[in-house]
Design a protein around this motif. Structure first.
Motif, PDB file in Angstrom:
ATOM      1  N   PHE A 188       2.962  -2.198   7.220  1.00 35.44           N
ATOM      2  CA  PHE A 188       3.467  -3.206   6.289  1.00 35.44           C
ATOM      3  C   PHE A 188       2.942  -2.990   4.859  1.00 35.44           C
ATOM      4  O   PHE A 188       3.637  -3.328   3.900  1.00 35.44           O
ATOM      5  N   THR A 189       1.754  -2.467   4.721  1.00 34.17           N
ATOM      6  CA  THR A 189       1.154  -2.356   3.384  1.00 34.17           C
ATOM      7  C   THR A 189       1.456  -1.021   2.700  1.00 34.17           C
ATOM      8  O   THR A 189       1.376  -0.934   1.477  1.00 34.17           O
ATOM      9  N   GLU A 190       1.822   0.012   3.473  1.00 35.53           N
ATOM     10  CA  GLU A 190       2.095   1.317   2.875  1.00 35.53           C
ATOM     11  C   GLU A 190       3.589   1.478   2.611  1.00 35.53           C
ATOM     12  O   GLU A 190       4.411   0.964   3.364  1.00 35.53           O
ATOM     13  N   PRO A 191       3.963   2.198   1.550  1.00 31.12           N
ATOM     14  CA  PRO A 191       5.392   2.401   1.262  1.00 31.12           C
ATOM     15  C   PRO A 191       6.027   3.334   2.280  1.00 31.12           C
ATOM     16  O   PRO A 191       5.356   4.153   2.911  1.00 31.12           O
TER      17      PRO A 191
END
Length: 215
Positions: free
Chosen positions: A80-83
């Motif tokens: 969820f936090t990484e592109p």
């Protein structure tokens, strides 16, 4: 990869059976990407192998309850936090078709483009109608929109934007062919490309890396 983490996201809300995961995944995405139940259990088996989920309770493979592990939550948080990596784009069938049509004898490239444009326009109209129906249902409902309703709208809008972008790209391809045909005095836009010279494996690998795309 998206199915893997999609199932993890659902399991993060609580233990579920494989059949539940399939139904909830399709509900959340508006059945845009239907899942084969075998695909679900194969993915669950890999997630269990990697320590991201664990079986909970008894039952056979088709009646097994699964729960997410701490390692699974950590992997989900990273997702969820990484592109999403766009440096290794997935193979697009339309781009490959047009690339192969260029210079292939007997292929009417403008006709290929026009046929695809008609199809994409029709799909975009369908997506737009579905979006209008969803918004109408939301506005007349006494209940606030559910998570599934909001997720379905987001998926629909992404499909609409993709269709719009594809139509613009097809228009660009057609304009380029017209300009090339005019520059060549009305002859075929592009001649068949000459055979590529033999390339050493190492050099080919470096060239692929510079383009940032896998073969």
């Amino acid at each position: 990869m998206s199915i893997r983490f999609g199932l993890l996201a659902l399991l993060d809300q609580g233990p579920r059976y494989g059949s539940q995961l399939r139904a909830e995944f399709e509900s959340r995405t508006g059945t845009t990407w239907p899942l084969n139940i075998g695909q679900v259990y194969t993915t669950l088996g890999r997630l269990e192998r990697d320590g991201l989920i664990r079986p909970e309770g008894g039952g056979d493979a088709k009646q097994q309850l699964y729960a997410i592990t701490d390692e699974g939550r950590g992997a989900l948080d990273s997702w969820f936090t990484e592109p999403v990596d766009r440096t290794q784009p997935s193979r697009d069938e339309l781009a490959i078709k047009l690339a192969m049509a260029v210079g292939t004898p007997g292929v009417d490239l403008p006709a290929v483009i026009q046929t695809q444009r008609r199809h994409t326009l029709g799909a975009m109209r369908d997506y737009t109608r579905l979006k209008a129906d969803a918004l109408r249902a939301e506005s007349t409902s006494a209940q606030p929109a559910s998570a599934d309703d909001i997720a379905w709208l987001l998926v629909l809008e992404q499909l609409i934007f993709y269709a719009e972008a594809e139509i613009r790209w097809l228009d660009h391809c057609e304009s380029r062919l017209v300009r090339l045909a005019a520059a060549r005095g009305g002859r075929q836009p592009l001649p068949p490309p000459p055979p590529a010279p033999p390339t050493a494996p190492v050099a080919a690998h470096r060239s692929t890396n510079r383009r940032g795309a896998s073969s």
